[in-house]
Design a protein around this motif. Structure first.
Motif, short mmCIF file in Angstrom:
data_model
loop_
_atom_site.label_atom_id
_atom_site.label_comp_id
_atom_site.label_asym_id
_atom_site.label_seq_id
_atom_site.Cartn_x
_atom_site.Cartn_y
_atom_site.Cartn_z
N VAL A 208 0.84 -1.21 0.00
CA VAL A 208 0.00 0.00 0.00
C VAL A 208 0.87 1.25 0.00
O VAL A 208 0.60 2.21 -0.74
N LEU A 209 1.93 1.25 0.80
CA LEU A 209 2.81 2.42 0.84
C LEU A 209 3.50 2.65 -0.50
O LEU A 209 3.67 3.79 -0.94
N GLU A 210 3.89 1.57 -1.16
CA GLU A 210 4.55 1.71 -2.47
C GLU A 210 3.60 2.32 -3.49
O GLU A 210 3.99 3.20 -4.27
N HIS A 234 -8.22 3.96 -5.57
CA HIS A 234 -7.04 3.89 -6.45
C HIS A 234 -5.92 3.01 -5.92
O HIS A 234 -5.20 2.39 -6.70
N VAL A 235 -5.74 2.97 -4.61
CA VAL A 235 -4.55 2.32 -4.06
C VAL A 235 -4.73 0.82 -3.90
O VAL A 235 -3.89 0.03 -4.34
N LEU A 236 -5.83 0.41 -3.26
CA LEU A 236 -5.96 -0.99 -2.85
C LEU A 236 -5.96 -1.96 -4.02
O LEU A 236 -5.34 -3.02 -3.95
N ARG A 237 -6.66 -1.64 -5.09
CA ARG A 237 -6.72 -2.56 -6.24
C ARG A 237 -5.33 -2.84 -6.78
O ARG A 237 -4.98 -3.98 -7.09
N ASN A 238 -4.51 -1.81 -6.90
CA ASN A 238 -3.17 -1.99 -7.45
C ASN A 238 -2.20 -2.59 -6.43
O ASN A 238 -1.18 -3.16 -6.80
N ALA A 239 -2.53 -2.45 -5.15
CA ALA A 239 -1.65 -2.99 -4.12
C ALA A 239 -1.93 -4.47 -3.84
O ALA A 239 -1.16 -5.11 -3.13
N MET A 240 -2.99 -5.03 -4.42
CA MET A 240 -3.41 -6.38 -4.08
C MET A 240 -2.61 -7.48 -4.78
O MET A 240 -2.67 -8.64 -4.37
N ILE A 241 -1.85 -7.13 -5.83
CA ILE A 241 -1.15 -8.18 -6.58
C ILE A 241 -0.13 -8.91 -5.72
O ILE A 241 -0.17 -10.14 -5.61
N PRO A 242 0.82 -8.24 -5.07
CA PRO A 242 1.73 -8.99 -4.19
C PRO A 242 1.02 -9.61 -3.00
O PRO A 242 1.44 -10.66 -2.50
N VAL A 243 -0.07 -9.00 -2.54
CA VAL A 243 -0.82 -9.57 -1.42
C VAL A 243 -1.47 -10.88 -1.83
O VAL A 243 -1.47 -11.86 -1.08
N LEU A 244 -2.02 -10.93 -3.05
CA LEU A 244 -2.61 -12.17 -3.55
C LEU A 244 -1.58 -13.29 -3.65
O LEU A 244 -1.87 -14.45 -3.39
N THR A 245 -0.37 -12.92 -4.04
CA THR A 245 0.70 -13.92 -4.13
C THR A 245 0.93 -14.58 -2.78
O THR A 245 0.96 -15.81 -2.66
N ILE A 246 1.10 -13.77 -1.77
CA ILE A 246 1.34 -14.30 -0.43
C ILE A 246 0.13 -15.06 0.09
O ILE A 246 0.26 -16.12 0.72
#
Length: 320
Positions: A208-210, A234-246
């Motif tokens: 999210v910070l990135e 705007h932030v959460l949708r784009n921040a979810m990709i690495p989160v989905l990986t984990i």
């Protein structure tokens, strides 16, 4: 999208085939007599020969491998030496405990991680952020089995809110029910979720910070959008990709990680089944359970790849 899915399916089946070959090779083709291992050092040559014939070890390795894979695909597996039942029936019965436990632990992991990860990112370098990071560091350092013992001591021994172990079953006819069953799974799920939630919270915060440092986020803020609206739109949708990986890897780890926790809470799941099979030298059960766990990891990774394309269409476009 069709090209993307075709490539992912090809990778999925190739990985599954290679994994099955490795599992078969480790348990059946490495030096040593499998029948001797299963029966022990005191077994007679006659009993070893009888078991080899029963397991089909007298047949060529390619034939044994084909027979094993064909049986798995048709759910017609070999009988367990310890239980006398097909391993497919044993695994299906134990999954009624392990799968809900892993799902409950994953729900707890996701809720805790997203709440605290987003909270920490929204309060970057403030007291809330520092507190969440300290708590997550502690959570990562605590082993699941040790936390499980602490939960038993607190909630079962001292407070006596729940039993220390066992599983009443999902059916009321057996003296259980959905309520008592979920209550019995609550502490094991929390023990499993602690470490995973701590890891995922840190990944969520970093992601999210990135994204919040991106130019389009600053543009949205400059147009007058509030911090909360910018975060959710705007932030959460784009921040979810690495989160989905984990998250995908964690769900697979939660299923495989139940082996220790299920034994701490004496739950009749996959973990306890494989532990007992190893103790009884029942390699037929061990082989099929290991293959199931490998398949779960591969399937979860495949699902995560597909979710990537749904979250970020650029990924499937680049694969086309």
């Amino acid at each position: 999208m069709s090209v993307f899915l075709a490539k992912r399916f090809a990778t999925f089946f190739a990985t599954l085939a290679i994994a099955s070959l490795l599992v078969f090779a480790v348990l059946e083709l490495l030096p040593g007599n499998v029948a001797q291992v299963m029966l022990g050092d005191t077994a007679t040559p006659e009993s070893i020969a009888a078991l080899e014939k029963k397991l089909g070890l007298d047949r060529p390795a390619p034939e044994r491998y084909t027979h094993w894979i064909g049986g798995l695909l048709l759910a017609e597996t070999a009988n367990s030496l310890s239980y006398g039942s097909p391993t497919a029936e044993l695994i299906a019965e134990r999954l009624r405990v392990t799968l809900p436990l892993a799902l409950l632990a994953m729900v707890l992991t996701t809720v805790l991680a997203l709440v605290f990860g987003i909270y920490a990112a929204a309060r970057h370098n403030r007291a809330g952020d520092v507190g969440v990071m300290l708590a997550s560091q502690l959570g990562i350092a605590v082993p699941s089995f040790w936390f499980a013992i602490l939960l038993i001591l607190l909630f079962a021994v001292k407070l006596q809110w729940v039993s220390a172990g066992g599983f009443p079953g999902w059916s009321e006819a057996d003296g259980g029910g959905i309520g008592p069953a979920l209550q019995a799974l609550a502490l094991p799920a929390l023990a499993l979720a602690l470490v995973q939630a701590a890891i995922l919270a840190r990944v969520t915060r970093s992601s999210v910070l990135e994204v919040m440092r991106e130019d389009y986020v600053r543009t949205a803020r400059a147009k007058g959008l509030t911090s909360r609206a910018t975060l959710w739109q705007h932030v959460l949708r784009n921040a979810m990709i690495p989160v989905l990986t984990i998250m995908g890897l964690q769900f697979a780890n939660l299923i495989t990680g139940t082996i220790v926790v299920e034994n701490v809470f004496v739950l009749p799941g996959i973990g306890r089944l494989v532990f007992q099979a190893i103790a009884n030298r029942d390699l037929v059960v061990v082989r099929d359970v290991v293959m199931l766990l490998v398949a779960v990891v591969i399937v979860v990774n495949f699902v995560v790849d597909v979710l990537y394309a749904l979250v970020d269409p650029r990924l499937k476009a680049s694969d086309a």
